[in-house]
Motif scaffolding. Structure first.
Motif, mmCIF file in Angstrom:
data_model
loop_
_atom_site.group_PDB
_atom_site.id
_atom_site.type_symbol
_atom_site.label_atom_id
_atom_site.label_comp_id
_atom_site.label_asym_id
_atom_site.label_seq_id
_atom_site.Cartn_x
_atom_site.Cartn_y
_atom_site.Cartn_z
ATOM 1 N N LEU A 1 50.299 24.280 134.592
ATOM 2 C CA LEU A 1 49.596 25.399 135.209
ATOM 3 C C LEU A 1 50.494 26.628 135.211
ATOM 4 C CD1 LEU A 1 47.691 23.998 138.329
ATOM 5 C CD2 LEU A 1 46.813 24.518 136.067
ATOM 6 N N SER A 2 50.023 27.697 134.631
ATOM 7 C CA SER A 2 50.787 28.941 134.634
ATOM 8 C C SER A 2 50.719 29.574 136.022
ATOM 9 C CB SER A 2 50.201 29.913 133.610
ATOM 10 O OG SER A 2 48.892 30.308 133.999
ATOM 11 N N ALA A 3 51.655 30.490 136.283
ATOM 12 C CA ALA A 3 51.645 31.207 137.556
ATOM 13 C C ALA A 3 50.347 31.996 137.703
ATOM 14 C CB ALA A 3 52.852 32.133 137.640
ATOM 15 N N GLU A 4 49.876 32.555 136.602
ATOM 16 C CA GLU A 4 48.610 33.306 136.643
ATOM 17 C C GLU A 4 47.453 32.398 137.043
ATOM 18 O OE1 GLU A 4 45.843 36.112 133.690
ATOM 19 O OE2 GLU A 4 47.564 35.012 132.889
ATOM 20 N N LYS A 5 47.400 31.192 136.479
ATOM 21 C CA LYS A 5 46.334 30.252 136.815
ATOM 22 C C LYS A 5 46.419 29.845 138.275
ATOM 23 C CE LYS A 5 43.054 27.174 136.212
ATOM 24 N NZ LYS A 5 41.647 27.588 136.022
ATOM 25 N N VAL A 6 47.616 29.578 138.764
ATOM 26 C CA VAL A 6 47.775 29.164 140.156
ATOM 27 C C VAL A 6 47.344 30.284 141.100
ATOM 28 C CG1 VAL A 6 49.483 28.547 141.924
ATOM 29 C CG2 VAL A 6 49.539 27.439 139.689
ATOM 30 N N ARG A 7 47.725 31.507 140.774
ATOM 31 C CA ARG A 7 47.336 32.628 141.640
ATOM 32 C C ARG A 7 45.838 32.879 141.609
ATOM 33 N NH1 ARG A 7 52.380 34.805 139.780
ATOM 34 N NH2 ARG A 7 51.318 35.854 138.051
ATOM 35 N N SER A 8 45.174 32.455 140.536
ATOM 36 C CA SER A 8 43.723 32.681 140.436
ATOM 37 C C SER A 8 42.915 31.585 141.140
ATOM 38 C CB SER A 8 43.309 32.752 138.963
ATOM 39 O OG SER A 8 43.372 31.464 138.348
ATOM 40 N N LEU A 9 43.561 30.507 141.562
ATOM 41 C CA LEU A 9 42.826 29.444 142.252
ATOM 42 C C LEU A 9 42.247 29.957 143.559
ATOM 43 C CD1 LEU A 9 45.298 26.437 141.789
ATOM 44 C CD2 LEU A 9 43.144 26.813 140.558
#
Length: 611
Positions: free
Chosen positions: A285-293
């Protein structure tokens, strides 16, 4: 948690190795193998699945030789397969390994740059390559093993054979068990005593950092400094079944006492204290994906659902991300709201729980990113997941789950820190403090296990009760639920767990002088300490009997309760791991005193593979 066995003597080694592995199959059962030396020729036989598959191959191939090593595997790196089964070989070196090499990826890169080709996905194969290099530099086998382990960061019980030195086995250990069996004209090694009881009753327990050189005639042991040492020989009079259980009466009791080791194995190689971060192998999981959760949905049943409820507290507190904890058995039978901004986490000891697997597939089909927290690599759940976090608890034989629960809690705490760092809700110093607190948990569990005599006394007093109530607030609520479930599962006593604040909304009607109430009451602001004292007063006013789980220094609640069990004080989010232990022991001793089959309670199965 894997099983190792070794033999050198005047008999054919393959049957002895397979026989020993049978008695260690409780330590790992997804693959197995043996390596046998005969006239400087190395014969390796391996098989996936139950040990009978290896036994059939050994009978068919009949590898000759009077010296050999064997292994039964519980996978941690690499799926169960013939290639990933031990022993691992490189050129004329064979190794079997129990433990984890934390720096195996960097070591593999270095070895590949020097022309090495790997044949498995495991971390353990690294040992064969490192030792082979040292032998080619002219070192003797014991020195080559020492040089190899000096390059490794992690834990190991390691046994090594080489065709260039066909009369001896070298073994060493650090944080993983290894015993030596002594015979006449033959000697043995194993992960545990049961493997060797049919051959000898005389054992030497290796200490941390010891290295042993084993021949048919002698066993020589050296300490970390390379000095020859004498370790005491112990005469073991256990029956084979007692030995399999490590001297414990039941597997459940053994597994309760294994929890300091199991939790340490869950943590191993994952905490980056200097960086205030967590490393999960395979994390994608990229940081961008995690922040978009926008939401996490936890899917689980039974004990794993309770760990999910505790995990909700951890993740929401540290990562500030909303978490729903769903009973997987109900999830599919409505129209759940799930989309591509959600992370679905399935929690299961076996990875085969039918309800959880079905719910997991449903969430994934609706677009959620799929993550599994599981104890079994290669299970259906880990195959379905986009990525998995393994708890590394080792095989759990008792039907009532113990170490699986506590290792799930620890895995969830690591996940909460990881998500908090990636989302920016945890600073480096804050994450370092949380991880530092986490490093103390294995020792805390060791300390709380010392309360067993007190728990036994409580169990004897209340073993004939017909009903129990368990109360906890905040993070202690799922502990109360789990405590009640454990008691129900194996003692067959009716028990209910409640959030403390809910007692006056119904359960208080049940309180009388025959009702023992277990109150989990650590002295912490997040657990509403004053409120839980109010619950205790309400129970006392109605004649109920209070059994309080309290911090070591809490004298106030001690004056209010009929019985107290003291535990080390832990931070609020980690206190569930520690507070759970006495409740497991309570359930165990009540069931044992009532004469129940603790390991195989009626009507229950270890892995629920049907809906």
């Amino acid at each position: 948690m894997c099983g190792i066995v070794g033999y050198v003597g005047d008999k054919e080694s393959a049957p002895i190795l397979v026989s020993g592995l049978k008695r260690l199959e409780y330590r790992g059962y997804d693959s197995a193998g043996v390596a046998v030396l005969n006239q400087r020729k190395l014969n390796v036989v391996r098989a996936t699945g139950k040990l009978r598959n290896l036994e059939n191959r050994v009978v068919a191939d009949q590898p000759p030789g009077n010296i050999g090593i064997g292994h039964t595997r519980w996978a941690t790196h690499g799926r169960p397969s013939d290639e990933n089964a031990h022993p691992h070989t490189y050129k004329d070196v064979a190794v079997v390994h129990n433990g984890i090499i934390e720096n195996h990826l960097s070591l593999k890169e270095q070895l590949r740059s020097r022309g090495h080709v790997f044949s498995s996905e495991t971390d353990s194969e690294v040992f064969a390559h490192l030792i082979s290099e040292e032998l080619e530099r002219g070192l003797e086998l014991p020195d080559a093993v020492r040089a190899a382990i000096a390059q490794v960061k992690g834990t190991y019980a390691l046994a090594v054979l080489t065709a260039s030195d066909p009369s001896r086995i070298v073994c060493t250990k650090d944080a993983s068990p290894m015993v030596l069996g002594l015979g006449q004209g033959q000697n043995f090694l194993a992960s545990d005593v049961p493997a060797l009881l049919e051959h000898t009753r005389d054992f030497v327990y290796m200490e941390e950092g010891d290295l042993a050189v084993i021949t048919a005639a002698a066993v020589d042991i050296f300490n970390r400094q390379g000095q020859k040492v004498n370790r005491p020989t112990r005469r073991i009079d256990w029956t084979p079944m007692m030995a399999e259980k490590g001297g414990h009466k039941h597997f459940m009791h053994k597994e309760i006492w294994e929890q300091p080791r199991a939790v340490a194995d869950t943590l191993r190689g994952r905490m980056l204290l200097s960086e205030g971060d967590v490393h999960f192998e395979g994390w994608n999981l990229s940081a961008e994906k995690v922040r978009s959760l926008t939401k996490i949905t936890i899917l689980a049943c039974g004990t794993s659902w309770h760990s999910g409820v505790a995990g909700k507290h951890m993740i929401e507190s540290l990562a500030r991300l909303p978490v729903e904890v769903e009973l997987a058995s109900e999830f599919r039978y409505r129209d759940p709201i799930v989309d591509g901004t959600h992370l679905a986490i399935a929690i299961s000891q076996s990875g085969e729980t039918a309800d959880t697997l079905a719910a997991f597939k449903e969430a994934k089909a609706r677009g959620a990113t799929a993550m599994a927290i599981c104890n079994v690599i290669g299970s259906a759940m880990t195959r379905e997941a986009d990525f998995s976090v393994l708890t590394n608890a080792g095989p759990e034989i008792g039907v009532a789950s113990t170490k699986a629960f506590t290792t799930q809690l620890v895995a969830l705490f690591l996940l909460a820190v990881k998500l908090g760092r990636m989302r920016g809700t945890l600073s480096v110093p804050a994450a370092q403090e949380h991880l530092t607190q986490l490093t103390k948990v294995p020792k805390m569990i060791e300390d709380v296990l010392k309360c067993e005599p007190a728990v036994t006394r409580v169990s004897r007093e209340y073993m004939d009760s017909q009903d129990f109530l368990f109360l906890g607030r905040g993070p202690m609520h799922p502990v109360a639920l789990e405590g009640a479930l454990k008691l129900k599962e194996i003692s067959y006593i009716h028990a209910e767990g409640y959030a403390g604040g809910e007692m006056k909304h119904g359960p208080i009607a049940l309180i009388d002088e025959k009702m023992p109430v277990v109150v989990i009451a650590p002295k912490q602001p997040h657990v509403a300490y004053e409120k839980i004292i109010g619950n205790i007063e309400e129970v006392r006013a109605r004649g109920g009997k209070v059994i309080a789980i309290i911090d070591e220094d809490d004298e106030h609640v001690a004056t209010l309760a009929d019985q107290v069990i003291r535990i080390p004080a832990a931070c609020a989010l980690l206190a569930p791991v520690v507070a759970t232990i006495p409740l497991q022991l309570l359930a165990y001793h009540v069931a044992d005193l009532r004469g129940n089959d603790v390991d195989q309670p009626r009507n229950l199965a270890k892995s629920v593979t049907v809906e």
